[in-house]
Design a protein around this motif. Structure first.
Motif, PDB file in Angstrom:
ATOM      1  N   MET C 179       0.793  -1.450   0.123  1.00 58.41           N
ATOM      2  CA  MET C 179      -0.014   0.001   0.110  1.00 58.41           C
ATOM      3  C   MET C 179       0.749   1.211   0.115  1.00 58.41           C
ATOM      4  N   VAL C 180       1.901   1.258   0.567  1.00 59.38           N
ATOM      5  CA  VAL C 180       2.799   2.358   0.818  1.00 59.38           C
ATOM      6  C   VAL C 180       3.885   2.271   0.185  1.00 59.38           C
ATOM      7  N   PRO C 204      -0.750   2.481  -3.662  1.00 62.96           N
ATOM      8  CA  PRO C 204      -2.047   3.578  -3.841  1.00 62.96           C
ATOM      9  C   PRO C 204      -1.999   4.360  -2.557  1.00 62.96           C
ATOM     10  N   LEU C 205      -1.473   4.234  -1.648  1.00 64.43           N
ATOM     11  CA  LEU C 205      -1.478   4.986  -0.154  1.00 64.43           C
ATOM     12  C   LEU C 205      -0.413   6.372  -0.247  1.00 64.43           C
ATOM     13  N   ARG C 206       0.314   6.204  -1.338  1.00 68.31           N
ATOM     14  CA  ARG C 206       1.234   7.248  -1.276  1.00 68.31           C
ATOM     15  C   ARG C 206       0.353   8.401  -1.770  1.00 68.31           C
ATOM     16  N   LYS C 207       0.898   9.582  -1.372  1.00 65.77           N
ATOM     17  CA  LYS C 207      -0.015  10.757  -1.541  1.00 65.77           C
ATOM     18  C   LYS C 207      -0.113  11.282  -2.891  1.00 65.77           C
ATOM     19  N   PHE C 209      -0.546   9.422  -5.137  1.00 64.14           N
ATOM     20  CA  PHE C 209      -1.451   8.444  -6.122  1.00 64.14           C
ATOM     21  C   PHE C 209      -2.991   8.851  -5.818  1.00 64.14           C
ATOM     22  N   ARG C 210      -3.653   9.641  -6.985  1.00 64.51           N
ATOM     23  CA  ARG C 210      -4.810  10.094  -6.929  1.00 64.51           C
ATOM     24  C   ARG C 210      -5.946   9.318  -7.195  1.00 64.51           C
ATOM     25  N   ILE C 211      -6.942   9.452  -6.623  1.00 60.12           N
ATOM     26  CA  ILE C 211      -8.187   8.676  -7.166  1.00 60.12           C
ATOM     27  C   ILE C 211      -8.591   9.290  -8.274  1.00 60.12           C
ATOM     28  N   ARG C 214     -10.693  12.861  -8.657  1.00 63.00           N
ATOM     29  CA  ARG C 214     -10.909  13.722  -7.531  1.00 63.00           C
ATOM     30  C   ARG C 214      -9.692  14.645  -7.489  1.00 63.00           C
TER      31      ARG C 214
END
Lengths: 437, 124, 214, 386
Positions: C179-180, C204-207, C209-211, C214
């Motif tokens: 995740m990080v 995906p939990l790196r900053k 990475f944008r959904i 959004r």
């Protein structure tokens, strides 16, 4: 072979059904009917009441009551009727269907479910809810696609369900339902029944091997182990019945119980036989070969559509056969108090229509009584088998083998020695206290 | 005589045949009216819980309980042998039971010993 | 559970623990409010609906005691982030973390990890990994959580794995890895766990990475 | 060594190789899930040697939603409805600890009446979840009645919760600062009636399901998770308590109103599969007891929701709060950077922690025990994936 999926439309569907019916009618009138007459021309036709049973005579029975009963009487005593309808296939299949119906309702009552108590309520009224579910299930199974997994052994894959149904039917033909009403009255009927029951695990192993998949494979092996665990108690528990009755013929075993049922003296054997038949049937405490939470659906994993339907049919026919075998061996077969009159309607000459209504010459009081009692006892046994399903979880294979070998075999021997003691103590057997003279 | 004895069994053959007569048309009709969509080869893969199958379906695979299988081979025959005695019990003299009891004793001893060994071995 | 209805074997009446709600035994209740004035332990004595927590009490003694033991052992390598009632957070450099964790397990009595969370801080270029450690064996520690944190470089995120010390971090560390994107040295399986098999993006939990949308 | 090698002839060596290959061939890799009646939204592969499992590799993630990432894009209040999605059957508990953590960050106090209502909702939801769990346990054992009865009784409790919260399963009832609505008129009597009925049913469950000799045979002494292993693996909830550790967050770290409630932590020392299946039943019984006390002690009137600004935010900081959910400790670690949105949310769920015990227990047990061992771990695949 890429065809797009078409949307379902009701109009074209009805049109296709109409077209299908049209073609069926054309083929029947143009080909089938002439063919039947051609065949009948060569076949020696039987005599009924001094007349040759031509197709015309056969058709006339529909409108002439005086001819109906003799023809029916003739038909009932043919071999074909026995095989196909009464003690044979159709009777068993009807009981199987009734079993599915009862199983649904019974388990639904037990499990506080409301689902199976609704289909058909509007059409048939209360008491028959859930009857249409059978029809729906059958239609669904027939109209579903049959998928054969890649790499499967196709001939065996197709043959196994057919063999399953045929073997189940073959067991049914040994069961005496009423005096004289048995398809095949063999001297060694019990042994033949055991021999045919031995086929089922074999078919399962063949089918599971043919599926070329892992879960069926394990399921098939489990079926074999189940056979190994329960075949010997199954056979030995019936041995004490054979000792008491002195015969392997199922009809004679039934007659031997004319004054008392064997379950009075062989309760332990009856228990062992009941448990073993549950294992033979692969019903709930022993449904290891199709344990769905462990090996998806066991040996049935790759079945689909009508293959599954046929196997289910075979299973329920087998359920009937085992319940009936229990009734024959321990519950006195068709024996029961006479509750049917010897003749229906008033005695003496009757007008033709009344003759037809009271089945004059066809109806036989003791036989009707026997059929009634036999069916009632069979349903009692079927209910007992269903009850077990409602209250028990599945057991594990090592417990199964342990139960079979350490407990049930010993139990069946204990009851055999009790039977021997009763015979040599002068209670049962020829010249015994309880033997009718 | 042999023919008559065989003829006793003919209804079983009829019944088997009737079973075929019922089930084969059921399969054929089902095959005729059911859809056959074959454009997705994944559909015909063997069941592997939604995964692509790995390994063989038919392999060398051994359940651990073959002690029971070995015993079954012996005792199934014994059980059928007992039938021969049991069915003719009434026509035999009473003294004929003694050898059978002896036979049973030997068999029970053998069975008990083999079960004891199987239990001691634990995992087979 | 009464014996009459067939209590299972080995579960006698004596086995069912009867831990009466005696929170007073716990040392923490002597300190009702923490320095931050949070409402963790502020409930028991309060009967009013809304309790004001204006007064400040001294630091929680019990937690202070735990940390003092650690500090006296490892000295300057331990940085105390905060001490609140029931919650302690300390920061340890990566090179010492296995040693400190072993000490915490053996001496302080925190025997399992409740959660391992990795937080991405792009502003400082760090990734912080926090082990929330709890205790089952020591009753006076059962309500405490010791947050053992460590920081690693964001671009080359490598940390020693604590799996030798706490077996319970195994899946949590695997999750943090995917995740990080923190690689845990000596971890038996630094590979995909929750994400799809064909995941080919950044963790995906790196900053950054944008959904989508959004 | 070399002497021995010389003595072994070439043929023997070939034979030994064949034997070794056959030994490896014997193992069959079975995939359990995701399309398996005994798996749920979850997959694990087991290697079986005959009837024994020699290897197990769990592979979750089939229902991974990225809740933790989603939380970073919504403010504290907006996060409530989607956070309960991972375990909708226990939604009051999964939002409970979130609310506690946010309350700590934003520094709000919860009114006393709201604390009681929260606890009631949480206990009812625990029962709803456990009934569902029990139902699936039944179907995993092949016991269809055990599936139907708890499912039917669960419906009554769901109706009760619907009257309380307005939704059947996804309640979104706990919010930071209290609960959404006050309890409806007549709820107390209805709840008491329902709980009394339910206690009677629990007795029947025990008599019919748990005292069944076949179930006992299958589960007793199977897959023993010793106390030391349980602590080492960090399992939680009923799994931990079945291994002889009387640890319950409600008792260890009483949140809200639980320190005023008198209840026992239920645990068993047999550590086997049966204990893990039986402790939830004991929990449900204790839960009924708690609900009675809560209804009894609840203040008759008062606020149920603290006043909050529309976009609550607190100073930068972090909070780790946990509650006892149906599957054990459910903790939220929330980092706030002073904005209305959380900077990082980490959900530490009981299912994910209990998953570690699955390979530990399955290796060496029989294939027939697989479903019962797996489901006795109180594992909810959707929650574990988050």
């Amino acid at each position: 072979m890429t065809t797009p999926i078409e949307d379902f439309r009701f109009g074209p569907f009805v049109a296709s059904v109409v077209w299908l019916l049209f073609w069926v009618l054309i083929i029947v009138t143009v080909i089938v009917l002439p063919l039947i007459f051609v065949i009948l021309f060569y076949v020696p036709l039987p005599l009924v009441n001094g007349e040759v049973l031509t197709p015309y005579l056969f058709l006339s029975m529909m409108i002439d009551p005086t001819r109906t009963l003799p023809i029916l009487n003739f038909l009932i005593y043919t071999e074909f009727f026995r095989v196909a309808v009464f003690p044979g296939f159709m009777y068993a299949a009807l009981i199987a269907a009734a079993t599915i119906f009862i199983e649904r309702k019974f388990l639904a009552r037990m499990q506080l479910r409301v689902g199976p108590s609704h289909a058909g309520r509007e059409a048939l009224g209360t008491g028959f809810e859930g009857l249409f579910q059978l029809v729906a299930d059958g239609l669904k199974l027939v109209s579903k696609e049959i998928i054969i997994p890649a790499g499967a052994d196709k001939p065996i894959f197709w043959a196994a369900p057919i063999a399953f149904v045929a073997a189940a039917a073959a067991v049914v033909c040994l069961i005496p339902v009423a005096p004289g009403w048995v398809v095949s009255n063999i001297d060694v009927g019990l042994i033949v029944a055991f021999a045919i029951f031995g086929f089922f695990p074999l078919i399962e192993v063949l089918f599971s091997w043919a599926s070329n998949s892992k879960y069926p494979f394990i399921g098939g092996l489990r079926a074999l182990h189940q056979l190994i665990a329960f075949e010997i108690p199954f056979i030995l528990s019936a041995l004490s019945v054979v000792i008491l009755s002195g015969s392997l013929n199922l009809t004679e075993i039934t007659y031997a119980q004319s004054s008392y049922w064997f379950i009075l003296f062989l309760p332990i054997s009856a228990f062992v036989f009941f448990m073993s038949s549950l294992a033979e049937l692969e019903r709930i405490p022993f449904d290891l070969p199709e344990a769905e939470s462990e090996i998806v659906a066991g040996w049935l994993t790759e079945t689909s559509g009508m293959i599954y339907g046929l196997i289910q049919l075979g299973t329920y026919v087998k359920l009937y056969a085992l319940a009936a075998l229990f009734v024959v061996l321990f519950l006195g077969g068709w024996m029961g108090p006479q509750i049917f009159p010897d003749q229906l309607g008033p005695p003496g000459e009757k007008p033709p229509l009344l003759q037809l209504l009271t089945l004059d010459g066809l109806y036989h009081g003791p036989t009707a009584n026997a059929i009634f009692w036999f069916t009632a006892k069979t349903f009692l046994m079927i209910h007992l088998m269903l009850l077990i399903r409602g209250i028990n979880p599945r057991i594990r294979i090592d417990i199964l083998l342990h139960t079979g070998w350490y407990k049930l075999i010993v139990l069946s021997f204990i009851n055999m020695f009790i039977a021997l003691a009763l015979i040599y103590g002068g209670v049962l057997g020829p010249g015994g206290l309880l033997t009718p003279n | 005589m042999a023919g008559e004895t065989a003829a006793q069994f003919s209804p079983i053959i009829y019944m088997l045949g009737f079973g075929l007569l019922v089930s084969i048309p059921a399969l054929v009709i089902s095959r005729l009216i059911s859809p056959r969509r074959r454009y997705n080869p994944v559909k015909f893969l063997p069941m592997e819980c939604g995964q692509v199958p790995s390994g063989e379906g038919r392999t060398h695979f051994m359940m651990q309980y073959y002690a029971y299988i070995l015993m079954f081979v012996v005792f199934d025959v014994m059980a059928i042998f007992l039938y021969v005695w049991g069915v003719s019990l009434f026509s035999l003299p009473r003294s004929a039971t003694l050898p059978i009891i002896g036979f049973l004793a030997i068999m029970f001893a053998a069975m008990g010993y083999s079960l004891y060994l199987a239990g001691r071995k634990g995992i087979w | 559970m009464s014996k009459s209805n067939g209590s299972p074997s080995g579960n006698d009446k004596g086995d069912v623990a009867s831990i009466v709600a005696s929170n007073n035994d716990l040392p923490t209740t002597s300190v009702e409010q923490g320095e931050t004035g949070s409402s963790i332990a502020s409930k028991p004595s309060s009967s009013s609906a809304v309790q004001l927590k204006s007064e400040k009490t001294d630091l929680p003694q019990f937690e202070r005691g735990i940390v003092d033991g650690l500090v006296s052992k490892f000295g300057n390598s331990i940085k105390i982030i905060y001490i609140k009632p029931l919650r302690i957070k300390i920061e340890v450099p990566p090179k010492d973390i296995v040693e400190v964790a072993s000490h915490i397990r053996d001496e302080s009595g925190f025997d399992h990890a409740e959660s391992v969370s990795a937080t991405d801080y792009p502003k400082t270029g760090d990734i912080e990994v926090i082990y929330h450690l709890g205790s089952y064996t020591r009753e006076n520690l059962s309500s405490h959580i010791l947050a053992l944190s460590t920081r690693t470089d964001r671009d080359n995120a490598r940390l020693p794995s604590l799996i030798k010390v706490f077996k319970s971090v195994e899946y949590h560390e695997r999750e943090s890895f995917e995740m990080v994107g923190v690689y845990f040295d000596n971890h038996p399986r630094n590979d995909r766990f929750l994400l799809p098999e064909d995941w080919a993006d950044i963790p995906p939990l790196r900053k950054e990475f944008r959904i989508k949308g959004r | 060594m070399s002497d021995q090698e010389e003595r072994i002839s070439e043929t023997t060596r070939l034979g030994l190789e064949i034997v070794k290959e056959a030994e490896e061939d014997r193992l069959m890799t079975l995939s359990v899930g995701p399309q398996h009646p005994g798996s749920g939204h979850f997959r694990f592969t087991v290697k079986v040697d005959g009837d024994y499992i020699v290897d197990c590799d769990p592979d979750p993630g089939y229902v991974h939603r990225g809740e933790e990432k989603m939380c970073e894009y919504r403010n504290f209040i907006q996060n409530i409805p989607h956070l309960e999605r991972p375990v909708i059957h226990d939604s009051s508990n999964i939002t409970y600890s979130y609310s506690l953590a946010v309350e700590e960050l934003v520094k709000i106090d919860v009114p006393r009446r709201a604390q009681f209502i929260r606890a009631i909702a949480s206990e009812l939801n625990r029962q709803v979840y456990t009934l569902y769990w029990l139902a699936i346990y039944g179907i995993f054992l092949g016991h269809s009645t055990m599936f139907m009865w708890p499912t039917g009784d669960r419906e009554l409790l769901i109706d009760l919760l619907e009257a309380l919260t307005g939704a059947r399963v996804t309640h979104a009832y706990n919010i930071p600062g209290g609960v959404r609505n006050d309890i409806p008129y007549g709820f107390k009597d209805r709840c008491l009636r329902q709980v009394s009925y339910f206690e009677g049913r629990l007795k029947e469950y025990e008599d019919i399901f748990y005292n069944n000799p076949l179930l006992r045979q299958r589960t007793e002494g199977v897959a023993v998770l010793t106390k030391e292993d349980a602590i080492k693996l960090g399992v939680t909830g009923s799994v931990l308590r079945a291994s002889g550790v009387p640890y319950d967050i409600r008792k260890a770290e009483p949140y809200d109103i639980y320190d005023e409630i008198d209840f026992n932590v239920q645990y068993m020392k047999t550590c086997d599969s049966f204990a893990r299946a039986y402790v939830p039943l004991l929990d449900m019984r204790e839960s009924c007891h708690i609900i009675r006390q809560l209804l009894d002690k609840m203040p008759e009137s008062g606020e149920v929701r603290a006043k909050l600004q529309p976009n609550p935010k607190g100073p930068p900081g972090e909070a780790y709060r946990r509650v006892e959910s149906g599957r054990g400790a459910l903790g939220y670690y929330i980092v706030s950077d002073g904005t209305p949105r959380p900077y990082r949310v980490k959900i530490s769920v009981g299912s994910f922690r209990n998953l570690l015990a699955l390979p530990h227990l399955l290796v060496g047990s029989k294939l027939g025990d697989m479903p019962s061992v797996y489901w006795s771990l109180n594992y909810w695949p959707v929650e574990a994936d988050r």
